[in-house]
Design an enzyme around this catalytic site. Structure first.
Site, mmCIF file in Angstrom:
data_model
loop_
_atom_site.group_PDB
_atom_site.id
_atom_site.type_symbol
_atom_site.label_atom_id
_atom_site.label_comp_id
_atom_site.label_asym_id
_atom_site.label_seq_id
_atom_site.Cartn_x
_atom_site.Cartn_y
_atom_site.Cartn_z
ATOM 1 C CB SER A 168 -12.678 -11.830 6.040
ATOM 2 O OG SER A 168 -12.032 -12.672 4.883
ATOM 3 C CE LYS A 182 -6.595 -7.507 -3.519
ATOM 4 N NZ LYS A 182 -7.150 -5.844 -3.836
ATOM 5 C CG ASP A 183 -4.994 -10.365 -0.160
ATOM 6 O OD1 ASP A 183 -4.837 -9.287 -0.283
ATOM 7 O OD2 ASP A 183 -5.976 -10.742 0.901
ATOM 8 C CB THR A 215 -9.025 3.100 -2.347
ATOM 9 O OG1 THR A 215 -8.283 2.089 -2.703
ATOM 10 C CG2 THR A 215 -8.158 4.872 -2.817
ATOM 11 C CB SER A 255 -5.936 0.276 -2.896
ATOM 12 O OG SER A 255 -4.565 -0.166 -3.923
ATOM 13 N NE ARG A 289 -3.268 -2.388 -6.878
ATOM 14 C CZ ARG A 289 -4.980 -2.087 -7.421
ATOM 15 N NH1 ARG A 289 -5.010 -1.420 -8.493
ATOM 16 N NH2 ARG A 289 -5.691 -2.687 -6.974
ATOM 17 N NE ARG A 290 -8.098 -1.233 -5.071
ATOM 18 C CZ ARG A 290 -9.008 -2.790 -4.248
ATOM 19 N NH1 ARG A 290 -9.127 -2.283 -3.456
ATOM 20 N NH2 ARG A 290 -8.900 -3.951 -5.196
ATOM 21 N NE ARG A 320 -7.433 -1.813 7.137
ATOM 22 C CZ ARG A 320 -6.517 -1.406 7.968
ATOM 23 N NH1 ARG A 320 -5.722 -1.011 8.512
ATOM 24 N NH2 ARG A 320 -6.070 -3.191 8.742
ATOM 25 N N GLY A 321 -10.845 -2.437 6.394
ATOM 26 C CA GLY A 321 -11.951 -2.971 6.813
ATOM 27 C C GLY A 321 -12.758 -4.297 6.077
ATOM 28 C CB THR A 369 -16.571 -3.195 7.825
ATOM 29 O OG1 THR A 369 -16.810 -4.360 8.132
ATOM 30 C CG2 THR A 369 -15.995 -1.936 8.469
ATOM 31 N NE ARG A 370 -12.633 -3.073 2.729
ATOM 32 C CZ ARG A 370 -11.436 -3.107 1.473
ATOM 33 N NH1 ARG A 370 -11.572 -2.244 -0.277
ATOM 34 N NH2 ARG A 370 -11.994 -4.957 0.657
ATOM 35 C CB CYS A 426 -0.023 -5.548 -1.019
ATOM 36 S SG CYS A 426 0.063 -5.757 1.226
#
Ligand SMILES: NCc1[nH]cc(CCC(=O)O)c1CC(=O)O
Length: 344
Positions: free
Chosen positions: A10, A79-80, A135, A137, A139-140, A157-158, A162-163, A254
Site C-alpha cells: 500500500s 497496530k496491524d 469505518t 473498525s 473498535r471505532r 474497505r480499501g 480508496t476510502r 485487531c
C-alpha cells in the site's frame, strides 16, 4: 551488508518504509537497504469483513519470508501486528509515533456551495440522525455508537486513497480513519475533527499501537536488533508494549472493540516530580450498549514493567465484565453469525 526490508504494497506502507530506511541510512551510512514489497491477504481480499480474515491478515505472508530469510526486517504499522508473533519472530523496535488519534473526514458532498473546500460540518455531533459514517473498525464503530446513537455505521474497505474516494462518492456522510495514515500521505487537509477520550473528542480511545511503526526481525538475529536501535523511540516502545499487553491478556485481536490511550505524565510523589505512564483501556460490546473501562498510572522503566502494567489493567477489566463482552463476541462469531461493522 545489504538489509532486505519487507513491506506491504500500500502507498502508506511504502511511505512508512521509506521513512524508516531514511533514518537507518543516516545512522548506518555504510549499510545498503533493499525494499521488498509483498502482497498480503488484507490488501487482496477487499470484500470479506475484516474480522473474518483472522489476525495475520496484514502480516502472515511477510513473516513467512522473514523466517525463510528472504527478508531481514519488516516495517509494519504496529497496530496491524498481532500481539502474539509466529515462532522465530520478534518485535525488535518501535519507532517514534505519529499522531495516534482517530479523525473524522467528511464527504466532499457537504462542502459549502459558495466556499469550495469548506465543509458545513465541523464535528460528528453536527451530523443529523441517520447520517452514514464509514469505518471497518469494530473498535471505532462500537465506541462511537455509545456517544452518537443516531448515526448509521457502514463498512468501508480499501487503502486510504480508496476510502477517501468512497467517502466522497459512495453515499457516506463521513468516514473515520487514523490521523497517522492521512498525515503520512499528506492528506491532513481532509481532517475535520480529531477524536480522543475527551468529551469533545467523542470519547474514542485509539487502537493498540496506532500511529507507531513496529520493526519485526528473526528472534535470533542480534545483528539486526542492534542495527535497529538507532530508530527506536523508547518512551513510545514502553507505552506500546503496555497497550499490546492489554490486548494480549484479553485475547483480543485487531478486530475486537478494545481501545487504549497512553500518555507520559508528571506526577508529584513525596515531593518529587516523577514521569509516569498513564494507561487507559476500554472494552465495548459491538452494539455500544455495554462498556468496561479503567486506567492505571505507574512509573515504567522496562518493557517487562510495561507488559505487567498492561496485563494487570486487562485482568482488572476482565473481572469488571470485559471478558464476558469479549466471550459474547467470540461466541457470536463461532456460531457463524456473519459479522459486519454497522447497521447498513
Ligand atoms: N490497516 C489499517 C491501518 N493500519 C495502520 C493505519 C494507519 C497508520 C497507523 O495507525 O500507524 C491504518 C489506516 C487507518 O486505520 O485509518
Amino acid at each position: 551488508m545489504t538489509v532486505k526490508v519487507g513491506t506491504r504494497r500500500s502507498a502508506l506502507a511504502l511511505r512508512q518504509t521509506e521513512v524508516v530506511i531514511g533514518a537507518l541510512k543516516r545512522a548506518h551510512p555504510h549499510v545498503a537497504f533493499e525494499v521488498h514489497s509483498v502482497s498480503v491477504m488484507g490488501d487482496r481480499d477487499k470484500t470479506t469483513p475484516l474480522p473474518a480474515l483472522g489476525k495475520g491478515l496484514w502480516t502472515s505472508e511477510l513473516e513467512a519470508q522473514l523466517v525463510s530469510r528472504e527478508l531481514d526486517v519488516i516495517v509494519h504499522s504496529l497496530k496491524d501486528m498481532p500481539t502474539s508473533l509466529p515462532p522465530g519472530c520478534a518485535l525488535a523496535c518501535v519507532t517514534g509515533r505519529e499522531d495516534r488519534r482517530d479523525v473524522v473526514v467528511f464527504s466532499r458532498k457537504h462542502e459549502e456551495e459558495e466556499a469550495a473546500g469548506r465543509c458545513k460540518y465541523g464535528a460528528l455531533a453536527d451530523l443529523p440522525d441517520g447520517a452514514v459514517v464509514g469505518t471497518s473498525s469494530v473498535r471505532r464503530a462500537a465506541q462511537l455508537k455509545r456517544r452518537y446513537p443516531g448515526l448509521v455505521f457502514r463498512d468501508v474497505r480499501g487503502n486510504i486513497d480508496t476510502r477517501l474516494r468512497k467517502c466522497d462518492e459512495e453515499g457516506y456522510d463521513a468516514i473515520i480513519l487514523a490521523a497517522a495514515g492521512l498525515l503520512r500521505l499528506d492528506w491532513g487537509k481532509r481532517i475535520s475533527q480529531y477524536l480522543d477520550s475527551s468529551s469533545e473528542g467523542g470519547g474514542l480511545l485509539h487502537a493498540v499501537g496506532q500511529g507507531a511503526l513496529g520493526l519485526e526481525v528473526r528472534e535470533d538475529d542480534d545483528r539486526m536488533k542492534e542495527l535497529l536501535k538507532a530508530v527506536e523511540d523508547t518512551p513510545t516502545m514502553l507505552a506500546c508494549f503496555a497497550e499490546r499487553a492489554v490486548m494480549r491478556t484479553l485475547e483480543g485481536g485487531c478486530s475486537v472493540p478494545i481501545g487504549v490511550e497512553t500518555a507520559w505524565v508528571e506526577e508529584e510523589t513525596a515531593g518529587d516530580k516523577m514521569t509516569k505512564l498513564r494507561l487507559r483501556a476500554v472494552v465495548v460490546s459491538l452494539d455500544g450498549k455495554e462498556a468496561v473501562e479503567g486506567e492505571a498510572t505507574k512509573e515504567i522503566t522496562s518493557l517487562a514493567h510495561a507488559e505487567n502494567m498492561g496485563q494487570e489493567l486487562a485482568q482488572k477489566l476482565a473481572g469488571m465484565g470485559a471478558q464476558q463482552i469479549l466471550d459474547d463476541i467470540n461466541k457470536g462469531r463461532a456460531s457463524g453469525v456473519a459479522f459486519k461493522v454497522g447497521d447498513a
